[in-house]
Design a protein around this motif. Structure first.
Motif, PDB file in Angstrom:
ATOM      1  N   ASN A 477       0.854  -1.183   0.000  1.00  0.00           N
ATOM      2  CA  ASN A 477       0.000   0.000   0.000  1.00  0.00           C
ATOM      3  C   ASN A 477       0.895   1.239   0.000  1.00  0.00           C
ATOM      4  N   PRO A 478       0.852   2.040  -1.096  1.00  0.00           N
ATOM      5  CA  PRO A 478       1.795   3.158  -1.235  1.00  0.00           C
ATOM      6  C   PRO A 478       1.762   4.128  -0.051  1.00  0.00           C
ATOM      7  N   LYS A 479       0.595   4.327   0.520  1.00  0.00           N
ATOM      8  CA  LYS A 479       0.496   5.284   1.627  1.00  0.00           C
ATOM      9  C   LYS A 479       1.270   4.775   2.849  1.00  0.00           C
ATOM     10  N   VAL A 480       1.094   3.482   3.133  1.00  0.00           N
ATOM     11  CA  VAL A 480       1.800   2.887   4.268  1.00  0.00           C
ATOM     12  C   VAL A 480       3.311   2.905   4.022  1.00  0.00           C
ATOM     13  N   VAL A 481       3.690   2.591   2.770  1.00  0.00           N
ATOM     14  CA  VAL A 481       5.112   2.611   2.409  1.00  0.00           C
ATOM     15  C   VAL A 481       5.705   4.003   2.671  1.00  0.00           C
ATOM     16  N   ASN A 482       5.003   5.018   2.209  1.00  0.00           N
ATOM     17  CA  ASN A 482       5.460   6.387   2.415  1.00  0.00           C
ATOM     18  C   ASN A 482       5.677   6.718   3.880  1.00  0.00           C
TER      19      ASN A 482
END
Ligand code: ZN
Ligand code: MN
Length: 490
Positions: A477-482
């Motif tokens: 999940n890109p948001k979590v990665v960020n």
């Protein structure tokens, strides 16, 4: 249209009412059957056979009348319209004359000017006066092709004889071909909407004729009019009217006569041509049909039909704009088809995101419908299925591109969203401990870049995001990665 001229156009529409059986007998209404298989003494016009009015015709006629703003008359009278034609075995058509089923309609339609490409510019309301809609029986068909020795014989197929029709006649209210075009489309949709008619021009269950004349602006009398017939689509009708307007203006200006005649649209050469010149006006010698009682429609009957009428498209469009904050164009497109509008409402309700629902339905869903040639009713993906997919996108489980791929598969196979997401392995990893592990591995493997980032090269943040996404095969999940990267790189 040439400056200084205006067109005067009146429309007549014959709409086949969608009953299972004919108007005065119990023969089935079917297309494509063996010629003359759906016939009986009544619709063959055999001596002594008596017509009996089909009640369902009255119900559908009432729905059609209400949908078009017509007033249903308490008493209407069937009348014999006498003429001789091979596909009319009785020698007369049972129709209605001075006492039609419904009359005096006020219909508000939306109409637009068009640019050179036929694209609507600004939509405006217009009120049309519909003089009447009467009930009548259809004739049979003369068949001149596809059968042996057609050059020697004429064939008659009476399967269509006795099919119920509503004939809808307007005053000469239209001034442009596009107004007539918008009117016919309005009527078609209204009839389909209430289930009164399939209103499919290609199948011949909606047929329209246009009466066209032109006059100089300011004139109040009418010049000779031309009747345009055999118009197989609304677009051909519009082109035929347009051609006729220009042809008549040119004739008047050249001082040539414009004859009162019936013309056809010649699709190949893009022009109208004479079908027959008007002999003296027909004398149909109408008289009341002695074998049928006057048709009396009670207030209770009309009220019952009214109570069962659905919300009409224009009202629904206004509600969509108000309730769901949709734009006029989107709302119009959604109410272009009743099943599509209902589909939208279901998706909007479940997702609680009407804007996104409209985007999906007018985007991916419509695209798939068009390319598969399916109507909404045949979609394997239900509104509930699409709503589920949209919810998955919104919760961040899958991204937009993945969702499009998932939807294509859903539409093709009828599988629910969750199943396709699982099969494609699109399930996003949102579990932070799993992502943290990947982030740690990526950071450990990229010492030099880590040092550069911490030294002030902030552009390298994107590099780390890319590495983590790659390591997770795009599932993180890109948001979590960020969030995790930001914390760890600091
Ligand atoms: Zn019959
Ligand atoms: Mn008629």
């Amino acid at each position: 249209m040439k400056q200084g001229w205006e067109a005067v156009i009146g429309m007549e529409i014959h709409a086949q009412l969608a009953t299972a059986t004919k108007i005065f007998c119990s023969c089935a209404v079917e297309t494509g059957g063996e010629p003359n298989s759906n016939t009986c003494p009544v619709c063959l016009g055999l001596p002594g056979a008596l017509p009996v009015l089909n009640e369902h015709v009255v119900e559908l006629g009432a729905k059609a009348a209400l949908a078009l703003g017509l007033q249903i008359q308490e008493t209407s009278i069937f009348a014999r319209k006498n003429y001789f034609y091979p596909d009319l075995p009785k020698g007369y058509q049972i129709s209605q004359y001075d006492k039609p089923f419904s009359a005096n309609g006020k219909l508000r339609i939306m109409t637009a000017e068009r640019d050179d490409h036929g694209h609507a510019t600004e939509w405006k309301p217009m009120e049309i006066h519909i003089q009447r809609m009467h009930l009548e029986e259809d004739a049979g068909k003369n068949v001149h092709e596809g059968l042996p020795d057609v050059d020697k014989f004429s064939y008659v197929d009476l399967n269509r004889a006795g099919t119920p029709l509503g004939e809808i006649v307007t005053s000469p209210d239209f001034r442009t071909s596009w107004q007539a075009y918008d009117y016919v489309n309005h009527v078609r949709r209204a009839l389909q909407w209430v289930g009164a008619s399939d209103a499919d021009m290609e199948k011949g269950n909606l047929r329209c004729e246009a009466n066209v004349s032109v006059r100089r602006v300011g004139e109040t009398t009418f010049n000779n009019k031309v009747e345009l017939k055999n118009l197989n689509s609304v677009r051909f009708m519009q082109k035929a009217i347009e051609f006729e307007i220009e042809r008549q203006i040119a004739a008047h200006e050249a001082g040539e006569p414009v004859n009162q005649e019936t013309r056809l649209w010649d699709e190949k050469n893009n022009q109208t041509r004479v079908m027959r010149s008007k002999e003296d006006a027909h004398d149909y010698r109408y008289f009341p049909e002695p074998d049928l009682q006057p048709l009396r429609v009670t207030t209770e009957f009309v009220e019952k039909i009214k109570a069962r009428m659905p919300e009409m498209p224009d009202a629904m469009r206004s509600r969509f704009i108000e309730t769901y904050q949709l734009g006029y164009a989107d709302a119009s497109q959604l109410v272009g088809d009743k099943s599509l509008a209902e589909y939208f409402e279901t998706v909007a309700r479940i997702t609680a995101n009407p804007k996104l629902a409209a985007n999906w339905i007018l985007g991916e869903f419509t695209r798939e419908l068009n390319s598969s040639g399916k109507p909404v009713s045949q979609s394997l993906t239900s509104a509930e299925d699409l709503a589920e997919l949209i919810v998955q996108v919104e919760s961040g489980k899958i991204n937009n591109n993945q969702a499009k791929e998932v939807f294509a598969e859903m539409f093709a196979t009828g599988k629910p969203a969750a199943k396709v997401i699982e099969e494609k392995g699109f399930e996003q990893i949102s579990d932070s401990s799993a992502i943290e592990k990947i982030v740690d591995e990526v950071i450990a493997a990229n010492d030099a870049n880590l040092a550069a980032y911490r030294g002030g090269n902030e552009k390298l943040f994107g590099f780390f995001v890319g590495q983590v996404m790659k390591a997770s095969q795009g599932k993180a999940n890109p948001k979590v990665v960020n969030d995790i990267l930001r914390a760890k790189l600091r």
